[in-house]
Design a protein around this motif. Structure first.
Motif, PDB file in Angstrom:
ATOM      1  N   LEU A  16       0.864  -1.179   0.000  1.00 47.85           N
ATOM      2  CA  LEU A  16       0.000   0.000   0.000  1.00 47.85           C
ATOM      3  C   LEU A  16       0.899   1.227   0.000  1.00 47.85           C
ATOM      4  N   ILE A  17       0.688   2.117  -0.961  1.00 49.05           N
ATOM      5  CA  ILE A  17       1.505   3.326  -1.073  1.00 49.05           C
ATOM      6  C   ILE A  17       0.585   4.540  -1.048  1.00 49.05           C
ATOM      7  N   LEU A  18       0.889   5.473  -0.138  1.00 43.02           N
ATOM      8  CA  LEU A  18       0.049   6.664   0.019  1.00 43.02           C
ATOM      9  C   LEU A  18       0.528   7.777  -0.899  1.00 43.02           C
ATOM     10  N   THR A  19      -0.407   8.511  -1.470  1.00 36.93           N
ATOM     11  CA  THR A  19      -0.094   9.826  -2.028  1.00 36.93           C
ATOM     12  C   THR A  19      -1.131  10.795  -1.464  1.00 36.93           C
ATOM     13  N   PRO A  20      -0.871  11.262  -0.236  1.00 34.82           N
ATOM     14  CA  PRO A  20      -1.846  12.131   0.438  1.00 34.82           C
ATOM     15  C   PRO A  20      -1.972  13.485  -0.254  1.00 34.82           C
ATOM     16  N   THR A  21      -3.004  14.190   0.096  1.00 34.97           N
ATOM     17  CA  THR A  21      -3.303  15.484  -0.507  1.00 34.97           C
ATOM     18  C   THR A  21      -2.073  16.389  -0.571  1.00 34.97           C
ATOM     19  N   GLY A  22      -1.839  16.949  -1.756  1.00 32.92           N
ATOM     20  CA  GLY A  22      -0.786  17.952  -1.904  1.00 32.92           C
ATOM     21  C   GLY A  22       0.613  17.430  -2.149  1.00 32.92           C
ATOM     22  N   LEU A  23       0.856  16.126  -2.028  1.00 31.98           N
ATOM     23  CA  LEU A  23       2.227  15.623  -2.198  1.00 31.98           C
ATOM     24  C   LEU A  23       2.494  15.283  -3.673  1.00 31.98           C
ATOM     25  N   TRP A  24       3.681  15.689  -4.148  1.00 29.75           N
ATOM     26  CA  TRP A  24       4.094  15.364  -5.523  1.00 29.75           C
ATOM     27  C   TRP A  24       4.207  13.855  -5.684  1.00 29.75           C
ATOM     28  N   HIS A  25       3.770  13.357  -6.828  1.00 31.40           N
ATOM     29  CA  HIS A  25       3.970  11.927  -7.110  1.00 31.40           C
ATOM     30  C   HIS A  25       4.054  11.673  -8.609  1.00 31.40           C
ATOM     31  N   GLU A  26       4.830  10.672  -8.954  1.00 32.75           N
ATOM     32  CA  GLU A  26       4.982  10.235 -10.339  1.00 32.75           C
ATOM     33  C   GLU A  26       5.293   8.747 -10.319  1.00 32.75           C
ATOM     34  N   HIS A  27       5.014   8.066 -11.436  1.00 32.78           N
ATOM     35  CA  HIS A  27       5.229   6.619 -11.506  1.00 32.78           C
ATOM     36  C   HIS A  27       6.173   6.300 -12.653  1.00 32.78           C
ATOM     37  N   GLY A  28       7.069   5.332 -12.421  1.00 34.95           N
ATOM     38  CA  GLY A  28       7.954   4.852 -13.478  1.00 34.95           C
ATOM     39  C   GLY A  28       8.041   3.346 -13.430  1.00 34.95           C
ATOM     40  N   HIS A  29       8.659   2.771 -14.458  1.00 34.31           N
ATOM     41  CA  HIS A  29       8.654   1.314 -14.590  1.00 34.31           C
ATOM     42  C   HIS A  29       9.941   0.851 -15.277  1.00 34.31           C
ATOM     43  N   ASP A  30      10.823   0.192 -14.521  1.00 32.66           N
ATOM     44  CA  ASP A  30      12.089  -0.317 -15.067  1.00 32.66           C
ATOM     45  C   ASP A  30      12.032  -1.811 -15.346  1.00 32.66           C
ATOM     46  N   GLY A  31      10.888  -2.439 -15.136  1.00 37.24           N
ATOM     47  CA  GLY A  31      10.791  -3.900 -15.299  1.00 37.24           C
ATOM     48  C   GLY A  31      10.446  -4.293 -16.722  1.00 37.24           C
ATOM     49  N   SER A  32      10.008  -5.547 -16.889  1.00 36.85           N
ATOM     50  CA  SER A  32       9.796  -6.069 -18.239  1.00 36.85           C
ATOM     51  C   SER A  32       8.355  -6.529 -18.494  1.00 36.85           C
ATOM     52  N   GLU A  33       7.507  -6.484 -17.489  1.00 33.12           N
ATOM     53  CA  GLU A  33       6.120  -6.924 -17.658  1.00 33.12           C
ATOM     54  C   GLU A  33       5.188  -5.768 -17.277  1.00 33.12           C
ATOM     55  N   PRO A  34       3.951  -5.793 -17.756  1.00 34.22           N
ATOM     56  CA  PRO A  34       3.003  -4.751 -17.330  1.00 34.22           C
ATOM     57  C   PRO A  34       2.847  -4.747 -15.806  1.00 34.22           C
ATOM     58  N   VAL A  35       2.710  -3.560 -15.244  1.00 38.51           N
ATOM     59  CA  VAL A  35       2.405  -3.452 -13.810  1.00 38.51           C
ATOM     60  C   VAL A  35       1.016  -2.826 -13.673  1.00 38.51           C
ATOM     61  N   ILE A  36       0.225  -3.420 -12.793  1.00 38.41           N
ATOM     62  CA  ILE A  36      -1.162  -2.965 -12.602  1.00 38.41           C
ATOM     63  C   ILE A  36      -1.390  -2.726 -11.115  1.00 38.41           C
ATOM     64  N   TRP A  37      -2.046  -1.616 -10.818  1.00 36.66           N
ATOM     65  CA  TRP A  37      -2.401  -1.366  -9.414  1.00 36.66           C
ATOM     66  C   TRP A  37      -3.783  -0.744  -9.315  1.00 36.66           C
ATOM     67  N   LEU A  38      -4.360  -0.859  -8.105  1.00 38.43           N
ATOM     68  CA  LEU A  38      -5.677  -0.286  -7.802  1.00 38.43           C
ATOM     69  C   LEU A  38      -5.460   1.074  -7.142  1.00 38.43           C
TER      70      LEU A  38
END
Ligand code: 1HN
Length: 348
Positions: free
Chosen positions: A140-162
């Motif tokens: 579980l990863i939080l991105t609470p109100t107002g905090l900067w966030h970005e996503h990246g992917h260095d792996g080899s398969e699709p990544v899926i999250w809710l």
């Protein structure tokens, strides 16, 4: 209870006069906005099986490049609210997000609070407020109100999250907006304020010179620790009680975020439990195993990575159909919001 007067009972010229003055009679709508004894939720018990969702999400990966989406998400929309409202419940938004190898979802911040529950795939990361959080299944990863966030992917398969956000509420309050930003300089999590420092319950990192003063000191809750805690709790609980944890802010002991509550639960092989009727709507998502969820006259057979939501004010039955394997669930609800507003109820 006497019937109240209807709109049709009023002369048309009177109704027209009220409309011109931006006035409305209360009594024809009074029972609708305040039904007797219990609300009439628009939220319908709804099941989103993962297999069919994933198939469509992978198609979105082919149809829409990340640059054209920023966030490549299929929203789990509750038909009771109308699909276009993108609501799972009154206050909960759910979306399943896909990031392909090498893709980057650029940095932004916004007023709604978000969390991510990682469903599948290796090698992706989210940088939140400069802290690089690896994304592993069940984290579980939080991105609470107002905090900067970005996503990246260095792996080899699709990544899926809710994704779980309080967007419907924040939007309703006319307080929803975002700001785009530059790529963050990410630091590996380190020091007393970073998430890995909160490794054990009951002991708090205590810097000798400076007390931690971050509002959100813990951003990543690794599944391995949560699973371990649930498995140990389950050794001490009887068969009527499910092992459950609440994701909290370890500095304050309060809920991890302000509006929605997040929990994980373990059901032993074959175990059934009944959760009492509570005022908030609840989301159930299967991390491991399978679980039958019965609520609001519906029964859903959830298998791994399936998600469902159920309206508030009704009891919920959970049953692990496996006679050999435990089931692990992630739950999200509107509990913190109801408590802060003084609306929270539990009914026997
Ligand atoms: C958002 O920022 C993300 O950062 C995901 O991954 C889903 C849904 C609505 C509004 C903002 C993300 C979102 C979102």
């Amino acid at each position: 209870m006497t019937d109240l007067g209807r709109l049709e009972d009023l002369p048309q010229d009177y109704r027209d006069a009220l409309t011109r003055l931006n006035l409305v009679p209360l009594w024809p709508s009074l029972r609708g906005v305040m039904p007797a004894h219990t609300p009439r939720p628009q939220t319908q018990a709804t099941h989103w099986p993962y297999a069919t969702l994933k198939e469509q999400l992978l198609k979105a990966g082919e149809l829409t490049p990340i640059e054209k989406a920023e966030r490549r998400v299929l929203v789990l929309a509750n038909p009771g609210h109308g699909l276009e409202k993108m609501q799972a419940s009154a206050a909960i938004y759910l979306g399943m997000q896909l990031l392909m190898p090498g893709e980057w979802a650029p940095s932004h911040r916004h007023t709604p609070n978000a969390v991510r529950m990682v469903v599948e795939g290796e090698g992706a990361w989210t940088t939140v407020d400069g802290e690089r959080c690896p994304m592993q299944r069940g984290d579980l990863i939080l991105t609470p109100t107002g905090l900067w966030h970005e996503h990246g992917h260095d792996g080899s398969e699709p990544v899926i999250w809710l994704d779980v956000l309080d967007l419907p509420l924040v939007y309703y309050l006319e307080a929803s907006y975002h700001v785009n930003g530059e790529r963050q300089k990410s630091r590996a999590a380190s020091g007393a304020q970073a998430s890995p420092a909160y490794v054990a319950a009951g002991v708090l990192p205590t810097p000798v010179f400076a007390r931690g003063n971050k509002r959100y000191p813990m951003l990543r809750y690794p599944w391995s620790s949560t699973r371990d805690a649930l498995t140990k709790i389950a050794q001490t609980t009887d068969d009527q009680t499910a092992a459950q944890i609440t994701y909290i802010n370890p500095e304050t002991g309060e809920d991890a975020e302000n509006i929605l509550g997040f929990y994980a639960m373990m059901l032993k092989a074959g175990q059934s439990v009944t959760l009492p009727a509570r005022s908030p709507a609840t989301v159930f998502h299967v991390i491991e195993g399978s679980c039958a969820v019965t609520a609001a006259s519906q029964r859903f057979a959830l298998t791994r990575a399936d998600t469902c939501c159920v309206p508030g004010y009704g009891a919920v039955q959970l049953q692990n159909p496996s006679s050999t394997e435990p089931a692990y669930l992630f739950l999200a609800d509107e509990g913190p919001l109801h408590r802060k507003l003084g609306l929270y109820e539990e009914r026997p």
